[in-house]
Scaffold this motif. Structure first.
Motif, PDB file in Angstrom:
ATOM      1  N   TRP A 195       0.855  -1.256  -0.134  1.00 56.72           N
ATOM      2  CA  TRP A 195       0.073   0.039  -0.055  1.00 56.72           C
ATOM      3  C   TRP A 195       0.823   1.112  -0.034  1.00 56.72           C
ATOM      4  CZ3 TRP A 195      -4.430  -1.962  -1.102  1.00 56.72           C
ATOM      5  CH2 TRP A 195      -5.498  -0.999  -1.400  1.00 56.72           C
ATOM      6  N   ALA A 196       0.285   2.377  -0.434  1.00 57.12           N
ATOM      7  CA  ALA A 196       1.058   3.771  -0.710  1.00 57.12           C
ATOM      8  C   ALA A 196       0.674   4.664   0.257  1.00 57.12           C
ATOM      9  CB  ALA A 196       1.363   3.962  -2.009  1.00 57.12           C
ATOM     10  N   GLU A 197      -0.703   5.109  -0.041  1.00 56.14           N
ATOM     11  CA  GLU A 197      -1.158   6.204   0.726  1.00 56.14           C
ATOM     12  C   GLU A 197      -2.317   5.739   2.004  1.00 56.14           C
ATOM     13  OE1 GLU A 197      -1.966   9.234  -3.063  1.00 56.14           O
ATOM     14  OE2 GLU A 197      -3.538   7.374  -3.030  1.00 56.14           O
ATOM     15  N   LYS A 198      -2.445   6.658   2.857  1.00 52.76           N
ATOM     16  CA  LYS A 198      -3.199   6.285   3.697  1.00 52.76           C
ATOM     17  C   LYS A 198      -4.730   6.461   3.089  1.00 52.76           C
ATOM     18  CE  LYS A 198      -0.356   8.241   7.371  1.00 52.76           C
ATOM     19  NZ  LYS A 198      -0.138   9.374   8.532  1.00 52.76           N
ATOM     20  N   MET A 199      -5.789   5.616   3.637  1.00 51.77           N
ATOM     21  CA  MET A 199      -6.841   5.714   3.052  1.00 51.77           C
ATOM     22  C   MET A 199      -7.778   6.511   3.691  1.00 51.77           C
ATOM     23  SD  MET A 199      -8.004   1.984   1.668  1.00 51.77           S
ATOM     24  CE  MET A 199      -9.512   2.488   1.152  1.00 51.77           C
ATOM     25  N   ARG A 200      -8.664   7.178   3.019  1.00 53.57           N
ATOM     26  CA  ARG A 200      -9.803   7.975   3.641  1.00 53.57           C
ATOM     27  C   ARG A 200     -11.222   7.609   3.264  1.00 53.57           C
ATOM     28  NH1 ARG A 200     -11.772  13.618   3.410  1.00 53.57           N
ATOM     29  NH2 ARG A 200     -11.788  14.468   5.596  1.00 53.57           N
ATOM     30  N   ILE A 201     -12.078   7.201   3.727  1.00 50.50           N
ATOM     31  CA  ILE A 201     -13.501   7.203   3.381  1.00 50.50           C
ATOM     32  C   ILE A 201     -14.341   8.091   4.061  1.00 50.50           C
ATOM     33  CG2 ILE A 201     -15.301   5.418   3.345  1.00 50.50           C
ATOM     34  CD1 ILE A 201     -11.793   4.034   4.239  1.00 50.50           C
ATOM     35  N   MET A 202     -14.869   8.900   3.126  1.00 51.28           N
ATOM     36  CA  MET A 202     -15.877   9.955   3.730  1.00 51.28           C
ATOM     37  C   MET A 202     -17.231   9.832   3.320  1.00 51.28           C
ATOM     38  SD  MET A 202     -15.849  14.120   3.085  1.00 51.28           S
ATOM     39  CE  MET A 202     -16.146  14.071   1.502  1.00 51.28           C
ATOM     40  N   SER A 203     -18.121   9.656   4.118  1.00 49.26           N
ATOM     41  CA  SER A 203     -19.417   9.475   3.928  1.00 49.26           C
ATOM     42  C   SER A 203     -20.056  10.859   3.595  1.00 49.26           C
ATOM     43  CB  SER A 203     -20.342   8.765   5.104  1.00 49.26           C
ATOM     44  OG  SER A 203     -21.553   8.736   4.800  1.00 49.26           O
ATOM     45  N   THR A 204     -21.153  10.593   2.764  1.00 50.30           N
ATOM     46  CA  THR A 204     -21.933  11.869   2.151  1.00 50.30           C
ATOM     47  C   THR A 204     -23.145  11.938   2.766  1.00 50.30           C
ATOM     48  OG1 THR A 204     -22.710  10.940   0.262  1.00 50.30           O
ATOM     49  CG2 THR A 204     -20.670  12.188   0.085  1.00 50.30           C
ATOM     50  N   VAL A 205     -23.519  10.984   3.859  1.00 52.56           N
ATOM     51  CA  VAL A 205     -24.738  10.696   4.629  1.00 52.56           C
ATOM     52  C   VAL A 205     -24.671  11.834   5.693  1.00 52.56           C
ATOM     53  CG1 VAL A 205     -26.465   9.192   5.682  1.00 52.56           C
ATOM     54  CG2 VAL A 205     -25.320   8.517   3.615  1.00 52.56           C
ATOM     55  N   ASP A 206     -25.507  12.534   5.906  1.00 50.68           N
ATOM     56  CA  ASP A 206     -25.660  13.487   6.916  1.00 50.68           C
ATOM     57  C   ASP A 206     -26.494  12.697   8.264  1.00 50.68           C
ATOM     58  OD1 ASP A 206     -26.331  15.348   8.937  1.00 50.68           O
ATOM     59  OD2 ASP A 206     -27.345  16.659   7.519  1.00 50.68           O
ATOM     60  N   ALA A 207     -25.367  12.454   9.202  1.00 53.25           N
ATOM     61  CA  ALA A 207     -25.637  11.445  10.489  1.00 53.25           C
ATOM     62  C   ALA A 207     -25.930  12.738  11.872  1.00 53.25           C
ATOM     63  CB  ALA A 207     -24.780  10.827  10.441  1.00 53.25           C
ATOM     64  N   THR A 208     -26.293  13.707  11.476  1.00 54.56           N
ATOM     65  CA  THR A 208     -26.405  14.862  12.488  1.00 54.56           C
ATOM     66  C   THR A 208     -27.581  14.228  13.620  1.00 54.56           C
ATOM     67  OG1 THR A 208     -26.042  16.813  11.256  1.00 54.56           O
ATOM     68  CG2 THR A 208     -27.329  16.895  13.140  1.00 54.56           C
TER      69      THR A 208
END
Length: 416
Positions: A195-208
């Motif tokens: 692996w090369a990069e640090k992974m980032r998973i961003m949800s677009t679901v508003d969980a307020t």
């Protein structure tokens, strides 16, 4: 008439003959077992010590085999990583060359062809078998090929090329016991080694306003995290950050959704538990649990962070597009990230190998010491034992000869 009987001398003589035969048999057993403890009653205290020493010696011999296997495994893994490093160094040389403005698009396409062949070799190394015919980078799924090639067409490429490399292995869980309650991790999974990069998973679901409806659990990189009824997104984030998983969770200020970011370069694994839990699905991180051991990210989630193969593919495609700007910036930068991770994992494997070597040396110092202790408690002095055997044989033979004279077979001897 008074009866004359020779039962008493015969009985006495038989008793002492049996004792001599038993002593002779014990000596023969000692010689046969190469131990002075033919029976536990010979020396109960020494026997108890000998049993403990024998048990410890068997464990040491097992630990020695484990460390030997671990050293061979680490040596094979280190060799594969070193080969990968050499390939990536060559890819970087091509990237530096391709970033130079003096080269034409045709020159860069020629470089792209070489990079594509180097990519194939890199995948072959990652799928290489060890000397034990097990996969080196598949984690504990040692009979599964860890990386699967997906072929297709690339922009500017005139032939079918590798467009994606998917990881199908598992996390690294195998360990080798190198001492009593002492373990060393054996495997280096491909989802961290390549692996090369640090992974980032961003949800677009508003969980307020999100609340957990029923008690459940989910997994991040194999670490189970429990969710209680009524837990909000901040509570779940706190539990993820306190779980020990190599992931940092946060809330995206724009989407108000959950964000998972790896603290190291690796493939993040996210799953809901199989008992009906849907926390990660509800939060828009995954569509469902892993398919063929690959994460099933939600279609609306924004996922970034690629593998070593992704960096090489992006560079090759930039060569085909004649994009010198990308090659000189993100292209070289991606290869540098891949090289840094490969070097870090090589150092990690080298450290494990060094520990296994020290354990092997320690064990091979303990084995002679324990063997000497066992010899002291149960060892047999062959010279003394051989002399005792000869004496017992002589005494037994003399007793038989004497018995033959003392106990004549006729009644006339008693009438003389």
């Amino acid at each position: 008439m008074k009866r004359v009987s020779n039962d008493m001398p015969v009985t006495d003589m038989s008793f002492f003959l049996r004792r001599q035969e038993e002593a002779l048999s014990n000596i023969q057993k000692q010689i046969g077992k190469q131990s002075r403890l033919a029976n536990l009653r010979d020396d109960p205290i020494a026997a108890s010590h000998a049993v403990r020493y024998e048990s410890f010696l068997v464990r040491l011999e097992r630990f020695e085999k484990n460390t030997q296997y671990a050293m061979e495994h680490f040596d094979n893994t280190y060799t594969r990583l070193d080969e990968s490093n050499s390939i990536l160094q060559r890819v970087r040389e091509l990237a530096v060359t391709g970033a130079n403005g003096i080269y034409s698009s045709d020159d860069r396409k020629i470089m792209a062809v070489e990079i594509n062949e180097l990519l194939k070799e890199l995948v072959s190394i990652s799928n290489a078998l060890g000397p034990d015919t097990k996969q080196a980078f598949a984690g504990d799924k040692v009979f599964t090929e860890p990386f699967r090639i997906v072929e297709g067409t690339a922009e500017g490429g005139g032939e079918t090329m590798i467009v994606r490399v998917e990881y199908r292995g598992a996390g690294a869980t195998r360990r080798a016991e190198i001492g009593d309650n002492m373990f060393v991790d054996l495997d280096l999974a491909g989802d961290t080694a390549f692996w090369a990069e640090k992974m980032r998973i961003m949800s677009t679901v508003d969980a307020t306003n999100y609340r957990v409806q029923e008690a459940s659990s989910f997994y991040i990189d194999g670490v189970e995290i429990t969710a209680a009824i009524g837990d909000t997104l901040p509570a779940i984030i706190a539990k993820i950050n306190d779980s020990g998983a190599p992931v940092k969770a946060s809330i995206d200020p724009a989407t108000r959704g959950l964000v998972l970011e790896g603290t190291t370069a690796h493939l993040i694994r996210a799953e809901d538990s199989v008992n009906g839990s849907s926390v990660l699905r509800d939060l828009g991180i995954i569509n469902g649990n892993m398919v063929n051991n690959a994460p099933n990210w939600n279609n609306t989630a924004m996922v970034s962070g690629g593998s070593v193969f992704d960096m090489v593919i992006r560079l090759r495609d930039a060569m085909l597009r004649n994009d010198s700007d990308y090659i000189g910036s993100l292209g070289i930068g991606g290869i540098d990230l891949a090289l840094n991770n490969i070097n870090q994992k090589s150092a990690e494997v080298g450290s494990r190998q060094e520990r296994a070597e020290f354990a092997w040396q320690r064990i091979n110092m303990e084995i002679p010491n324990i063997s000497a202790m066992l010899q002291r408690e149960a060892g047999l002095n062959m010279e003394t034992t051989a002399m005792n055997l000869k004496m017992a044989q002589f005494a037994h033979q003399a007793t038989l000869q004497t018995a033959a004279k003392v106990l004549p077979p006729t009644l006339l001897d008693f009438l003389r």
